[in-house]
Design an enzyme around this catalytic site. Structure first.
Site, PDB file in Angstrom:
ATOM      1  N   SER A  28      -5.141  -0.397  22.442  1.00  0.00           N
ATOM      2  CA  SER A  28      -5.189  -1.425  21.387  1.00  0.00           C
ATOM      3  C   SER A  28      -6.600  -1.964  21.190  1.00  0.00           C
ATOM      4  CB  SER A  28      -4.236  -2.578  21.733  1.00  0.00           C
ATOM      5  OG  SER A  28      -4.564  -3.119  22.996  1.00  0.00           O
ATOM      6  N   THR A 162       8.958 -19.547 -21.078  1.00  0.00           N
ATOM      7  CA  THR A 162      10.083 -19.227 -20.198  1.00  0.00           C
ATOM      8  C   THR A 162      10.530 -17.843 -20.634  1.00  0.00           C
ATOM      9  OG1 THR A 162      11.777 -20.148 -21.660  1.00  0.00           O
ATOM     10  CG2 THR A 162      10.821 -21.658 -20.049  1.00  0.00           C
ATOM     11  N   HIS A 163      10.911 -17.026 -19.661  1.00  0.00           N
ATOM     12  CA  HIS A 163      11.248 -15.615 -19.943  1.00  0.00           C
ATOM     13  C   HIS A 163      10.073 -14.893 -20.614  1.00  0.00           C
ATOM     14  CE1 HIS A 163      15.518 -16.808 -19.316  1.00  0.00           C
ATOM     15  NE2 HIS A 163      15.124 -17.895 -19.955  1.00  0.00           N
ATOM     16  N   SER A 284     -14.471  -0.129 -18.291  1.00  0.00           N
ATOM     17  CA  SER A 284     -13.889   1.189 -18.068  1.00  0.00           C
ATOM     18  C   SER A 284     -14.963   2.236 -18.317  1.00  0.00           C
ATOM     19  CB  SER A 284     -12.722   1.395 -19.026  1.00  0.00           C
ATOM     20  OG  SER A 284     -12.529   2.765 -19.260  1.00  0.00           O
ATOM     21  N   LYS A 290     -12.859  -1.913 -23.044  1.00  0.00           N
ATOM     22  CA  LYS A 290     -12.036  -2.482 -21.976  1.00  0.00           C
ATOM     23  C   LYS A 290     -12.817  -3.271 -20.944  1.00  0.00           C
ATOM     24  CE  LYS A 290      -8.578  -0.507 -20.031  1.00  0.00           C
ATOM     25  NZ  LYS A 290      -8.060   0.561 -19.172  1.00  0.00           N
ATOM     26  N   GLU A 297      -6.092  -8.405 -10.289  1.00  0.00           N
ATOM     27  CA  GLU A 297      -5.117  -7.341  -9.996  1.00  0.00           C
ATOM     28  C   GLU A 297      -4.990  -7.105  -8.501  1.00  0.00           C
ATOM     29  OE1 GLU A 297      -5.109  -3.917 -13.264  1.00  0.00           O
ATOM     30  OE2 GLU A 297      -7.145  -4.500 -12.753  1.00  0.00           O
ATOM     31  N   TYR A 324       8.370 -10.057  28.049  1.00  0.00           N
ATOM     32  CA  TYR A 324       7.339  -9.263  27.369  1.00  0.00           C
ATOM     33  C   TYR A 324       7.758  -7.800  27.277  1.00  0.00           C
ATOM     34  CZ  TYR A 324       3.048  -6.880  26.177  1.00  0.00           C
ATOM     35  OH  TYR A 324       2.131  -6.091  25.542  1.00  0.00           O
TER      36      TYR A 324
HETATM   37  N1  ARG Z   1      -2.526  -5.104  25.029  1.00  0.00           N
HETATM   38  C1  ARG Z   1      -1.344  -5.832  25.402  1.00  0.00           C
HETATM   39  C2  ARG Z   1      -0.782  -6.544  24.169  1.00  0.00           C
HETATM   40  O1  ARG Z   1      -1.435  -6.650  23.220  1.00  0.00           O
HETATM   41  C3  ARG Z   1      -1.675  -6.841  26.436  1.00  0.00           C
HETATM   42  C4  ARG Z   1      -0.537  -7.200  27.334  1.00  0.00           C
HETATM   43  C5  ARG Z   1      -0.161  -6.025  28.150  1.00  0.00           C
HETATM   44  N2  ARG Z   1       0.727  -6.396  29.183  1.00  0.00           N
HETATM   45  C6  ARG Z   1       1.305  -5.476  29.878  1.00  0.00           C
HETATM   46  N3  ARG Z   1       2.106  -5.871  30.812  1.00  0.00           N
HETATM   47  N4  ARG Z   1       1.152  -4.190  29.635  1.00  0.00           N
HETATM   48  O2  ARG Z   1       0.330  -6.992  24.175  1.00  0.00           O
END
Ligand code: ARG
Length: 468
Positions: A28, A162-163, A284, A290, A297, A324
């Site tokens: 991550s 409206t509409h 454009s 344009k 947008e 967790y």
């Molecule tokens: N990278 C993990 C997360 O974002 C951190 C926590 C990881 N904890 C674990 N027990 N593997 O959630």
């Protein structure tokens, strides 16, 4: 990717390619890097507490704090060696700490787990990001009120819809103030979410708390939280604070998308009410006439991201067993993306509004045309005693006749009006002006200049209170 001697999670059971795929999938670091500042803040509060409680020696804590400061400088100056073999921001910082200060670095993680650490980091990050969002909301709110005020003298009149059918004339200022009201509620939603997330998970450790004699209240206070969370399982398992934030952001972006859509429409050749500033619209490449409203947008379209982030998070949390689970690692990208999107949309909208060039004559003509004053005529008959339903029918006949003849209400003479109903008098003709129509809607919350002026004055007071 994993070097010799590094922590290898996926050692050797599968082909090298598969190992690498799994490692990358699990990693991550690319996105949770953004938590580095909060991670350092959390660690500092944690070790100070460990010293205060006599769990670590003063000199150990001094060394650790020194190492954390050096890491901060390294990251700020782009010199920090981010290493993917340590799977996330937390492990990267801890590994680097041990390199810098030696074995004592390993003591930082006493009485802590990445589970309570990441839950804390994310709350701290959101607090910072939402402070930015609140500031951007506040500035946009000020701009909306300033624009409403600017177009009140003389009152700029537009058709209200409206509409998406021309319904009744309204003040452009009233339209601006409608968005001010929406944005004010969007702001209170962010404040609510901030209030409920204001608790420190640190000290919940993996899920059960810790056997070390820590002081969770001290850590919470150091980090500026109202207090510690009250249940260690809940603290590491829950992400409803993320859902609330994403809900508030998704709704806020919807508000912006509606305004953006109106600007797209109103700047089209068909409406011609407004010209967008160069810089927020592009020409454009093949059609010289344009001017494409790119920025509105995109603000409209980016609602896909913010709503998507909310749905993503609902889906991640749904049915997740306590406490967790690695699933929760998936909370970060939607959060980062939604906050980036919303805050920059707010800032762009704020920059764009004062640069819009409105075309009062076109708008007034549109407001007067399309039989937008028909309700005023019906109200007139009702005031003279005709039941409103009958008055509505009389005016319906007038409108149908005029439509057949390709004429408008303003083409009517008094004799002609009286041929439909003898209750019509000279003052009925006076009614057929857009300014008269707007001024007559002098009810609290209505579009008359008097009401709108009063609301603008209140809004300035509200903004002053929020800003202080
Ligand atoms: N990278 C993990 C997360 O974002 C951190 C926590 C990881 N904890 C674990 N027990 N593997 O959630």
């Amino acid at each position: 990717m994993a070097e010799e001697g590094s922590k290898k999670l996926w050692g050797g059971r599968f082909s090298e390619e598969t190992d690498l795929l799994a490692e990358t999938f699990n990693n991550s670091l690319d996105f949770d890097k953004r938590l580095w500042r909060e991670d350092l803040d959390g660690s500092r509060a944690h070790v100070r507490m460990l010293a205060k409680q006599g769990i670590l020696a003063e000199n150990e804590v001094r060394d650790i704090l020194g190492g954390l400061d050096r890491i901060e400088t390294e990251i700020e100056t782009g010199k920090f060696p981010w290493r993917p073999e340590y799977e996330d921001v937390h492990m990267n910082i801890e590994a680097r700490l041990t390199e810098l200060v030696g074995e004592v670095g390993g003591k930082l993680h006493t009485a802590r787990s990445r589970n309570d650490q990441v839950a804390t980091d994310l709350r701290l990050w959101l607090r910072r990001a939402l402070t930015d969002a609140l500031e951007a909301q506040h500035e946009l709110a000020q701009t909306l009120v300033a624009e409403a005020e600017r177009h009140l003298e003389p009152p700029l009149i537009m058709p209200g819809y409206t509409h998406l059918q021309r319904a009744q004339p309204v003040l452009l200022s009233h339209w601006f103030m409608a968005y001010y009201e929406m944005l004010s509620r969007d702001t209170t939603r962010v404040l609510d979410a901030l209030f409920r997330m204001d608790e420190s998970p640190l000290g919940s450790a993996a899920l059960a708390g810790t056997s070390f004699p820590i002081d969770r209240h001290f850590v919470a206070a150091q980090l500026g939280f109202l207090g510690p969370t009250r249940n260690s399982i809940d603290a590491v398992a829950s992400r409803d604070f993320v859902l609330e934030v994403l809900g508030a952001v998704a709704i806020g972006q919807l508000t912006l998308s509606r305004m953006a859509e109106e600007l797209v429409l109103y700047s089209s050749f068909e409406f011609g009410f407004v010209t967008l500033p160069d810089g927020f619209a592009t020409g454009s490449s093949i059609m010289p006439q344009k001017k494409n409203p790119d920025i509105p947008e995109l603000i409209r379209a980016k609602t896909g991201r913010t709503t998507g982030a909310l749905i993503t998070m609902f889906t991640v949390v749904k049915g997740l067993p306590l406490a967790y689970n690695k699933d929760l690692q998936e909370d970060k990208e939607p959060v980062f993306d939604a906050l980036d999107t919303y805050t920059s949309s707010l800032r762009l909208m704020k920059a764009m509004l004062p640069e819009l060039e409105w075309h009062p004559e076109v708008m007034r003509r549109a407001a007067a045309g399309g039989f937008a004053l028909a309700t005023d005529l019906a109200d007139y008959l009702a005031r003279k005693g005709l039941p409103f339903r009958q008055a509505h029918a009389v005016v319906g006949r007038i409108v149908r006749r005029l439509q057949e003849e390709g004429r408008d209400l303003s083409d009517l003479s008094l004799e002609e009006l009286r041929s439909f109903d003898s209750l019509f008098d000279q003052d009925a003709l006076d009614l057929l002006s857009v300014s008269g129509s707007v001024a007559s809607r002098n009810v609290y919350g209505g579009t008359s200049p008097e009401q709108v002026r009063a609301r603008i004055a209140e809004a300035w007071e509200e903004l002053e209170e929020d800003g202080s």
